[in-house]
Motif scaffolding. Structure first.
Motif, mmCIF file in Angstrom:
data_model
loop_
_atom_site.group_PDB
_atom_site.id
_atom_site.type_symbol
_atom_site.label_atom_id
_atom_site.label_comp_id
_atom_site.label_asym_id
_atom_site.label_seq_id
_atom_site.Cartn_x
_atom_site.Cartn_y
_atom_site.Cartn_z
ATOM 1 N N ARG A 280 0.759 -1.088 -0.096
ATOM 2 C CA ARG A 280 0.244 -0.177 0.143
ATOM 3 C C ARG A 280 0.883 1.315 -0.077
ATOM 4 O O ARG A 280 0.462 2.354 -0.555
ATOM 5 C CB ARG A 280 -0.917 -0.097 1.028
ATOM 6 C CG ARG A 280 -2.125 -1.010 0.964
ATOM 7 C CD ARG A 280 -2.919 -0.490 2.190
ATOM 8 N NE ARG A 280 -2.619 -0.847 3.488
ATOM 9 C CZ ARG A 280 -2.592 -2.029 4.308
ATOM 10 N NH1 ARG A 280 -2.939 -3.166 3.506
ATOM 11 N NH2 ARG A 280 -1.714 -1.970 5.523
ATOM 12 N N GLU A 281 1.801 1.290 0.518
ATOM 13 C CA GLU A 281 2.733 2.522 0.847
ATOM 14 C C GLU A 281 3.899 2.554 -0.318
ATOM 15 O O GLU A 281 4.519 3.650 -0.224
ATOM 16 C CB GLU A 281 3.717 2.148 2.146
ATOM 17 C CG GLU A 281 2.763 2.510 3.461
ATOM 18 C CD GLU A 281 3.392 2.277 4.751
ATOM 19 O OE1 GLU A 281 4.497 2.022 4.752
ATOM 20 O OE2 GLU A 281 2.540 2.319 5.912
ATOM 21 N N ALA A 282 3.893 1.721 -1.090
ATOM 22 C CA ALA A 282 4.906 1.694 -2.437
ATOM 23 C C ALA A 282 3.988 1.554 -3.583
ATOM 24 O O ALA A 282 4.449 0.425 -4.450
ATOM 25 C CB ALA A 282 5.725 0.790 -2.081
ATOM 26 N N PRO A 283 3.088 2.316 -4.049
ATOM 27 C CA PRO A 283 2.309 2.059 -5.092
ATOM 28 C C PRO A 283 3.564 2.111 -6.347
ATOM 29 O O PRO A 283 3.007 1.091 -7.349
ATOM 30 C CB PRO A 283 1.307 3.094 -5.451
ATOM 31 C CG PRO A 283 1.675 4.133 -4.440
ATOM 32 C CD PRO A 283 2.874 3.668 -3.265
ATOM 33 N N GLU A 284 4.451 2.749 -6.374
ATOM 34 C CA GLU A 284 5.295 3.042 -7.677
ATOM 35 C C GLU A 284 5.815 1.426 -7.840
ATOM 36 O O GLU A 284 6.776 1.460 -9.051
ATOM 37 C CB GLU A 284 6.216 4.130 -7.179
ATOM 38 C CG GLU A 284 7.287 3.875 -6.226
ATOM 39 C CD GLU A 284 6.910 4.102 -4.813
ATOM 40 O OE1 GLU A 284 7.669 4.338 -3.938
ATOM 41 O OE2 GLU A 284 5.565 4.261 -4.790
ATOM 42 N N LEU A 285 5.879 0.704 -6.784
ATOM 43 C CA LEU A 285 6.626 -0.654 -6.939
ATOM 44 C C LEU A 285 5.621 -1.861 -7.158
ATOM 45 O O LEU A 285 6.318 -2.744 -7.437
ATOM 46 C CB LEU A 285 7.708 -0.774 -5.912
ATOM 47 C CG LEU A 285 8.624 0.309 -5.388
ATOM 48 C CD1 LEU A 285 9.357 -0.210 -4.235
ATOM 49 C CD2 LEU A 285 9.471 0.345 -6.748
ATOM 50 N N PHE A 286 4.420 -1.586 -6.653
ATOM 51 C CA PHE A 286 3.509 -2.648 -6.861
ATOM 52 C C PHE A 286 2.168 -2.635 -7.269
ATOM 53 O O PHE A 286 1.503 -3.618 -7.324
ATOM 54 C CB PHE A 286 3.231 -2.994 -5.283
ATOM 55 C CG PHE A 286 4.368 -3.568 -4.461
ATOM 56 C CD1 PHE A 286 4.593 -4.633 -4.694
ATOM 57 C CD2 PHE A 286 5.188 -3.134 -3.545
ATOM 58 C CE1 PHE A 286 5.842 -5.350 -3.853
ATOM 59 C CE2 PHE A 286 6.040 -3.433 -2.904
ATOM 60 C CZ PHE A 286 6.597 -4.545 -2.915
ATOM 61 N N ASP A 287 1.923 -1.480 -8.079
ATOM 62 C CA ASP A 287 0.706 -1.188 -8.686
ATOM 63 C C ASP A 287 1.129 -1.330 -10.375
ATOM 64 O O ASP A 287 2.529 -0.965 -10.631
ATOM 65 C CB ASP A 287 0.099 0.069 -8.341
ATOM 66 C CG ASP A 287 -0.569 0.079 -7.007
ATOM 67 O OD1 ASP A 287 -0.654 -0.867 -6.299
ATOM 68 O OD2 ASP A 287 -1.011 1.118 -6.604
ATOM 69 N N ASN A 288 0.083 -1.314 -11.213
ATOM 70 C CA ASN A 288 0.210 -1.417 -12.519
ATOM 71 C C ASN A 288 1.358 -2.402 -13.131
ATOM 72 O O ASN A 288 2.154 -1.921 -13.854
ATOM 73 C CB ASN A 288 0.556 0.270 -13.120
ATOM 74 C CG ASN A 288 -0.472 1.297 -12.638
ATOM 75 O OD1 ASN A 288 -1.536 0.893 -12.806
ATOM 76 N ND2 ASN A 288 -0.030 2.192 -12.319
#
Length: 291
Positions: free
Chosen positions: A69-77
């Motif tokens: 949740r705190e690192a969307p740049e690493l785990f989203d999309n």
């Protein structure tokens, strides 16, 4: 279920000596911030990583979802067809290797293109985390995970593209939230300026991880690697191994990533869509405790 791993759960439970009752014990009470329909296969990986300690496992599971949740740049999309992910595939190699005779999983990474302008750090870390997940999807819980890096195409200019915040998140997830036991990090063709690399990353590494770090400078013997960690039967031909070349293995694994597109898309939907339900369940359990 698209968001479930693909390995054989019954075989893994028997192989790693896991308890089905312990896996179910991880579900009750619900863990705040964790999807209610987290799968038994993912729970089994966590349980094995935490030496079958249920309470410790619950803590790690919570960190796993909190870090995401705190690192969307690493785990989203994380769509494998995402142009940014594709750009990583075109300039770096990411694949897992057959398990060692002792059962350890191995993941491999290197830069195939030495041009620093083609290296985008956040996307590279995201893709590396996808590699770990792809390996676990297929191989399930194992005695340990071995990370194999080749620094052959890494230059000082690549260090200028590194983000300290991302390094911090990378090592926190790797050390505190990973559903696998990290056993060793082997760095092939370690660069002469590795001391500068270590200067950047060392503040975020605990002592245990530092002791897992093994360096092999260019043209150094790999006999110790073969004898103590990874036999030739589990290595690409580029390193004296019996498998296909790195380039060939990478191309084969691109198909693996594409085949897991439904999984990566479903994992993100599940992770983001059940937040309210989890919170309600958690609050309900707390109210019951109060009553």
């Amino acid at each position: 279920m698209d968001h479930d791993y693909g390995y054989d759960l019954e075989e893994a439970i028997k192989r790693e000596g896991l308890s089905k009752s312990d896996i179910q014990a991880l579900r009750s009470p619900p863990i705040e911030g964790v999807p209610l329909d987290i799968t038994d296969k993912l729970l089994a990986c966590f349980l094995n990583a935490c030496k079958k300690n249920v309470q410790e496992t619950r803590k790690v599971i919570k960190i796993y979802y909190q870090d995401r949740r705190e690192a969307p740049e690493l785990f989203d999309n994380r769509d494998p067809l995402n142009p940014k992910i594709q750009q990583c595939f075109q300039n770096q190699d990411y694949f897992f290797l057959p398990p060692t005779p002792s059962g350890h999983s191995i993941i491999f990474h290197r830069l195939s293109n030495p041009k620093a302008s083609n290296y985008h750090f956040d996307e590279a870390v995201k893709t590396y985390f996808m590699l770990i997940e792809t390996c676990m999807y297929h191989q399930g819980p194992r005695p340990g995970l071995i990370c194999l890096f080749d620094m052959n195409n890494v230059g000082l200019s690549h260090l200028l593209r590194v983000k300290i915040g991302t390094i911090r998140k990378f090592f926190h997830y790797l050390q505190e939230g990973l559903p696998a036991k990290l056993r060793a990090i082997h760095v092939l063709n370690a660069v002469s300026f590795f001391d500068k690399v270590l200067y950047i990353i060392k503040p975020f590494m605990n002592a245990e991880i530092l002791n897992m770090l093994f360096l092999y400078p260019s043209n150094s013997s790999l006999e110790k690697l073969y004898d103590e960690w990874i036999p030739r039967s589990c290595l690409p031909s580029d390193y004296g191994g019996e498998l296909k070349s790195v380039a060939e293995l990478h191309q084969e694994h691109l198909k693996t990533y594409q085949s897991l597109r439904p999984y990566f898309l479903a994992e993100e939907r599940l992770r983001k869509g059940d937040g309210k339900l989890i919170e309600e369940a958690s609050n309900k359990m707390k109210s019951l405790d109060i009553d």
